[in-house]
Design an enzyme around this catalytic site. Structure first.
Site, PDB file in Angstrom:
ATOM      1  N   GLU A   1       0.498  -1.174   0.128  1.00 57.96           N
ATOM      2  CA  GLU A   1       0.107   0.023   0.103  1.00 57.96           C
ATOM      3  C   GLU A   1       1.108   1.277  -0.235  1.00 57.96           C
ATOM      4  O   GLU A   1       1.845   1.409   0.291  1.00 57.96           O
ATOM      5  CB  GLU A   1      -0.660  -0.009   1.479  1.00 57.96           C
ATOM      6  CG  GLU A   1      -2.051  -1.434   0.786  1.00 57.96           C
ATOM      7  CD  GLU A   1      -2.668  -1.010   2.179  1.00 57.96           C
ATOM      8  OE1 GLU A   1      -3.161  -0.063   2.688  1.00 57.96           O
ATOM      9  OE2 GLU A   1      -3.928  -2.138   2.076  1.00 57.96           O
TER      10      GLU A   1
ATOM     11  N   CYS B   1       3.060   8.581   1.648  1.00 59.44           N
ATOM     12  CA  CYS B   1       3.557   7.434   2.608  1.00 59.44           C
ATOM     13  C   CYS B   1       3.418   6.372   1.875  1.00 59.44           C
ATOM     14  O   CYS B   1       2.693   5.795   1.046  1.00 59.44           O
ATOM     15  CB  CYS B   1       2.506   7.264   3.572  1.00 59.44           C
ATOM     16  SG  CYS B   1       3.002   6.531   4.723  1.00 59.44           S
TER      17      CYS B   1
ATOM     18  N   CYS C   1       5.757  -7.067   7.142  1.00 53.70           N
ATOM     19  CA  CYS C   1       6.583  -6.816   8.557  1.00 53.70           C
ATOM     20  C   CYS C   1       7.338  -7.815   8.912  1.00 53.70           C
ATOM     21  O   CYS C   1       6.365  -8.883   9.244  1.00 53.70           O
ATOM     22  CB  CYS C   1       6.596  -5.368   8.914  1.00 53.70           C
ATOM     23  SG  CYS C   1       7.240  -4.447   9.844  1.00 53.70           S
TER      24      CYS C   1
ATOM     25  N   CYS D   1       5.285  -5.514  15.896  1.00 46.20           N
ATOM     26  CA  CYS D   1       4.562  -4.624  16.745  1.00 46.20           C
ATOM     27  C   CYS D   1       2.989  -4.947  16.990  1.00 46.20           C
ATOM     28  O   CYS D   1       1.992  -5.470  16.059  1.00 46.20           O
ATOM     29  CB  CYS D   1       4.465  -3.493  16.262  1.00 46.20           C
ATOM     30  SG  CYS D   1       6.771  -2.954  16.522  1.00 46.20           S
TER      31      CYS D   1
ATOM     32  N   CYS E   1      -0.133  -2.699  15.981  1.00 49.01           N
ATOM     33  CA  CYS E   1      -0.325  -3.053  13.959  1.00 49.01           C
ATOM     34  C   CYS E   1      -0.872  -3.281  13.249  1.00 49.01           C
ATOM     35  O   CYS E   1      -0.329  -4.662  13.241  1.00 49.01           O
ATOM     36  CB  CYS E   1       1.594  -2.482  13.762  1.00 49.01           C
ATOM     37  SG  CYS E   1       1.571  -2.213  11.838  1.00 49.01           S
TER      38      CYS E   1
ATOM     39  N   GLY F   1       6.299  -2.637   6.224  1.00 51.37           N
ATOM     40  CA  GLY F   1       7.603  -2.609   6.920  1.00 51.37           C
ATOM     41  C   GLY F   1       8.586  -1.934   7.750  1.00 51.37           C
ATOM     42  O   GLY F   1       8.426  -1.104   8.080  1.00 51.37           O
ATOM     43  N   GLU F   2      10.065  -2.299   7.496  1.00 49.73           N
ATOM     44  CA  GLU F   2      10.971  -1.759   8.445  1.00 49.73           C
ATOM     45  C   GLU F   2      12.299  -0.922   7.266  1.00 49.73           C
ATOM     46  O   GLU F   2      12.768  -2.283   6.694  1.00 49.73           O
ATOM     47  CB  GLU F   2      11.737  -2.542   9.753  1.00 49.73           C
ATOM     48  CG  GLU F   2      12.613  -2.007  10.138  1.00 49.73           C
ATOM     49  CD  GLU F   2      12.271  -0.438  11.150  1.00 49.73           C
ATOM     50  OE1 GLU F   2      11.502   0.563  11.708  1.00 49.73           O
ATOM     51  OE2 GLU F   2      13.707   0.376  10.555  1.00 49.73           O
TER      52      GLU F   2
ATOM     53  N   SER G   1      10.802   6.432   8.612  1.00 51.82           N
ATOM     54  CA  SER G   1      10.627   6.133  10.087  1.00 51.82           C
ATOM     55  C   SER G   1      10.991   4.622  10.683  1.00 51.82           C
ATOM     56  O   SER G   1      10.890   3.606   9.252  1.00 51.82           O
ATOM     57  CB  SER G   1       8.320   5.836  10.558  1.00 51.82           C
ATOM     58  OG  SER G   1       8.368   5.789  11.113  1.00 51.82           O
TER      59      SER G   1
ATOM     60  N   SER H   1       9.635   5.525  16.130  1.00 47.76           N
ATOM     61  CA  SER H   1       9.042   5.009  16.960  1.00 47.76           C
ATOM     62  C   SER H   1       8.461   4.709  18.058  1.00 47.76           C
ATOM     63  O   SER H   1       9.566   2.924  18.656  1.00 47.76           O
ATOM     64  CB  SER H   1       8.232   3.791  16.381  1.00 47.76           C
ATOM     65  OG  SER H   1       7.890   4.058  14.731  1.00 47.76           O
ATOM     66  N   LEU H   2       8.674   5.706  19.676  1.00 47.20           N
ATOM     67  CA  LEU H   2       8.910   5.160  20.657  1.00 47.20           C
ATOM     68  C   LEU H   2       7.979   4.192  21.706  1.00 47.20           C
ATOM     69  O   LEU H   2       8.031   3.579  21.904  1.00 47.20           O
ATOM     70  CB  LEU H   2      10.212   6.195  21.223  1.00 47.20           C
ATOM     71  CG  LEU H   2      10.867   6.365  22.937  1.00 47.20           C
ATOM     72  CD1 LEU H   2      11.928   4.638  22.629  1.00 47.20           C
ATOM     73  CD2 LEU H   2      10.971   7.763  23.133  1.00 47.20           C
ATOM     74  N   HIS H   3       7.531   4.948  21.420  1.00 46.06           N
ATOM     75  CA  HIS H   3       5.938   4.458  21.897  1.00 46.06           C
ATOM     76  C   HIS H   3       5.801   4.009  23.565  1.00 46.06           C
ATOM     77  O   HIS H   3       4.625   3.564  23.586  1.00 46.06           O
ATOM     78  CB  HIS H   3       5.216   3.318  20.796  1.00 46.06           C
ATOM     79  CG  HIS H   3       5.057   3.395  19.998  1.00 46.06           C
ATOM     80  ND1 HIS H   3       5.072   4.634  19.495  1.00 46.06           N
ATOM     81  CD2 HIS H   3       4.733   2.742  18.411  1.00 46.06           C
ATOM     82  CE1 HIS H   3       5.491   4.792  17.572  1.00 46.06           C
ATOM     83  NE2 HIS H   3       4.624   3.866  17.436  1.00 46.06           N
TER      84      HIS H   3
ATOM     85  N   ASN I   1      -5.081   4.312  16.179  1.00 44.64           N
ATOM     86  CA  ASN I   1      -6.288   3.766  14.649  1.00 44.64           C
ATOM     87  C   ASN I   1      -6.049   3.085  15.897  1.00 44.64           C
ATOM     88  O   ASN I   1      -5.526   1.998  15.078  1.00 44.64           O
ATOM     89  CB  ASN I   1      -5.233   3.825  13.696  1.00 44.64           C
ATOM     90  CG  ASN I   1      -4.566   5.635  13.881  1.00 44.64           C
ATOM     91  OD1 ASN I   1      -5.313   6.492  13.446  1.00 44.64           O
ATOM     92  ND2 ASN I   1      -3.861   5.849  12.686  1.00 44.64           N
TER      93      ASN I   1
ATOM     94  N   CYS J   1      -2.484   6.578   9.885  1.00 48.43           N
ATOM     95  CA  CYS J   1      -1.755   5.224   9.636  1.00 48.43           C
ATOM     96  C   CYS J   1      -1.326   3.559  10.934  1.00 48.43           C
ATOM     97  O   CYS J   1      -2.063   4.089  11.944  1.00 48.43           O
ATOM     98  CB  CYS J   1      -0.786   6.246  11.535  1.00 48.43           C
ATOM     99  SG  CYS J   1       1.227   6.212  10.979  1.00 48.43           S
TER     100      CYS J   1
HETATM  101  N1  SAH Z   1       8.511  -0.063  10.905  1.00 52.29           N
HETATM  102  C1  SAH Z   1       8.445   1.270  10.934  1.00 52.29           C
HETATM  103  C2  SAH Z   1       7.843   1.864   9.661  1.00 52.29           C
HETATM  104  C3  SAH Z   1       6.319   1.945   9.419  1.00 52.29           C
HETATM  105  S1  SAH Z   1       5.122   1.995  10.702  1.00 52.29           S
HETATM  106  C4  SAH Z   1       8.443   1.736  12.210  1.00 52.29           C
HETATM  107  O1  SAH Z   1       7.403   1.222  12.921  1.00 52.29           O
HETATM  108  O2  SAH Z   1       8.044   2.898  12.312  1.00 52.29           O
HETATM  109  C5  SAH Z   1       4.513   3.638  11.003  1.00 52.29           C
HETATM  110  C6  SAH Z   1       4.017   4.338  11.956  1.00 52.29           C
HETATM  111  O3  SAH Z   1       2.766   4.132  12.380  1.00 52.29           O
HETATM  112  C7  SAH Z   1       5.249   3.381  13.019  1.00 52.29           C
HETATM  113  O4  SAH Z   1       5.005   4.357  13.919  1.00 52.29           O
HETATM  114  C8  SAH Z   1       3.947   3.254  13.712  1.00 52.29           C
HETATM  115  O5  SAH Z   1       4.617   2.347  15.268  1.00 52.29           O
HETATM  116  C9  SAH Z   1       2.521   3.256  13.941  1.00 52.29           C
HETATM  117  N2  SAH Z   1       1.579   2.389  13.675  1.00 52.29           N
HETATM  118  C10 SAH Z   1       1.423   1.177  14.076  1.00 52.29           C
HETATM  119  N3  SAH Z   1      -0.110   0.751  14.235  1.00 52.29           N
HETATM  120  C11 SAH Z   1      -0.418   1.433  14.293  1.00 52.29           C
HETATM  121  C12 SAH Z   1      -1.824   1.849  14.962  1.00 52.29           C
HETATM  122  N4  SAH Z   1      -3.050   1.432  14.866  1.00 52.29           N
HETATM  123  N5  SAH Z   1      -2.076   3.509  15.341  1.00 52.29           N
HETATM  124  C13 SAH Z   1      -1.240   4.492  15.070  1.00 52.29           C
HETATM  125  N6  SAH Z   1      -0.282   4.347  14.783  1.00 52.29           N
HETATM  126  C14 SAH Z   1       0.581   2.821  14.191  1.00 52.29           C
END
Ligand code: SAH
Length: 356
Positions: free
Chosen positions: A97, A110, A117, A121, A124, A164-165, A194, A217-219, A293, A337
């Site tokens: 996508e 994007c 991937c 996570c 995701c 993907g990463e 990212s 992506s710290l989170h 999301n 996202c």
């Molecule tokens: N692999 C990379 C880039 C792809 S994900 C990364 O991890 O950064 C892009 C961003 O979307 C990341 O910050 C990821 O944590 C976030 N993301 C994934 N699932 C999500 C969701 N359900 N709601 C909001 N952000 C999300």
């Protein structure tokens, strides 16, 4: 259909590679390669017949032995807010996508860097399908070219935040960024990569010293919380990652963006905010808050209420940490996202009619 594609795909070749190709394969002067590069990347034209400054006979020969892109758009969804989400069908049948995000002051895209991937996570949508393969540089830049054809305004900004990463496909991702910069004409300062936080690759990226923005992506501010939602944290913990961000700044002088996905009761409490503020004190960075999301996952995470987000942000800001909040787009088409592939998950993906 059915016949094997034997024509050479040109997308992914740089101007100098195209120059070499036209002279070696076609015996044409090298400047024809420069013209091809302009059509393919600057003008996003994929049909040789439309390349009007090439002689008609050359256009015919090109169409016999080459093809600009072997990839096709198999689905297009348009949101109320102007966001367009596309599914790009690759030559081997895999699909990724990509999203077009027109704003008043810029047009952003994007892009995906892998089919699937491997990072797992918990929140995701992409993670749930597992990993298939890396994209080539051509497949990454081709997403941008296909999206450009859907938009009369020029694409100005790129984020590698799709499926993907990117840092686990670093060489191809960088080759794609070089094509976007050198051939399409997009400034590195308008490109963001990212990462989930692959620490050695952050150092490898810093060595390239490109003036792009690195988003991490710290989170979560602590290992316990982060490992629970991001398995990668068991390999490189929060402190190691934040140190990598400091070192990245020292090397590139580009401050890092920390993305912080807010999951209700999981990582969005005032205590988390205070801990985060403490960890980021003195780190040249900004924090971008992303309310979750919704995607269906085994954990059934929830999005925090507006008030909780406001509170979290306020704690960071009063600690002197610059904080932004992601403007969310494309909710009605699951292009927000982390939602890529959300709706189609487990269901056959509808196809739109192809032309050509
Ligand atoms: N692999 C990379 C880039 C792809 S994900 C990364 O991890 O950064 C892009 C961003 O979307 C990341 O910050 C990821 O944590 C976030 N993301 C994934 N699932 C999500 C969701 N359900 N709601 C909001 N952000 C999300």
């Amino acid at each position: 259909m059915g016949s094997m594609e034997t024509r050479t795909a040109l997308v992914g070749l740089s101007k100098s590679q195209l120059r070499a190709w036209v002279s070696e394969t076609l015996g044409e002067p090298a400047y024809r390669g420069t013209q091809l590069a302009k059509w393919i990347y600057e003008k996003a034209v994929a049909d040789f017949a439309h390349m009007t400054d090439l002689p008609a006979s050359l256009r015919v020969r090109l169409s016999e032995i080459a093809i600009v892109s072997p990839n096709t758009i198999s689905l297009t969804q348009r949101s109320q807010d102007g966001t367009v989400k596309c599914l790009l069908r690759l030559a081997d049948g895999n699909e990724v996508e990509c999203v077009l995000l027109p704003y008043e002051d810029r047009v952003s895209v994007c892009l995906s860097t892998q089919v699937g991937c491997a990072m797992g996570c918990r929140f995701c949508a992409t993670a749930q399908g597992g990993y298939t393969r890396n994209l080539t540089a051509g497949e990454i830049v081709d997403q941008l070219l296909h999206l450009q054809r859907l938009c009369t305004r020029r694409i100005s900004h790129v984020v590698l935040m799709g499926m993907g990463e990117p840092l686990l496909n670093l060489e191809n991702a960088i080759a794609a960024l070089r094509l976007m910069h050198d051939e399409v004409g997009i400034s590195y300062r308008r490109i963001t990569v990212s990462t989930v936080g692959i620490v050695p690759k952050i150092y490898a990226l810093a060595e390239h010293d490109l003036p792009i923005t690195l988003a991490i992506s710290l989170h979560a501010p602590d290992d316990e919380t982060r490992s629970r939602i991001m398995p990668v944290n068991r390999k490189w913990g929060v402190d190691t990652l934040i140190q990598a961000a400091r070192d990245y700044f020292e090397k590139t002088k580009r401050r890092v963006t920390f993305e912080y996905l807010l999951l209700r009761e999981v990582n969005d409490t005032p205590r988390h905010a205070e801990q985060l503020a403490k960890k980021l004190r003195g780190v040249p960075c900004l924090v971008n808050l992303i309310p979750f999301n919704y995607v269906p996952t085994p954990d059934e995470f929830q999005r925090p209420e507006v008030e909780r987000v406001r509170r979290f942000r306020q704690i960071l800001e009063s600690a002197g940490i610059e904080t932004t909040q992601r403007v969310e787009r494309g909710h009605d088409i699951d292009a927000a996202c982390g939602q890529l592939r959300g709706r189609h998950w487990g269901r056959p993906i509808p196809r739109v009619a192809q032309t050509g």
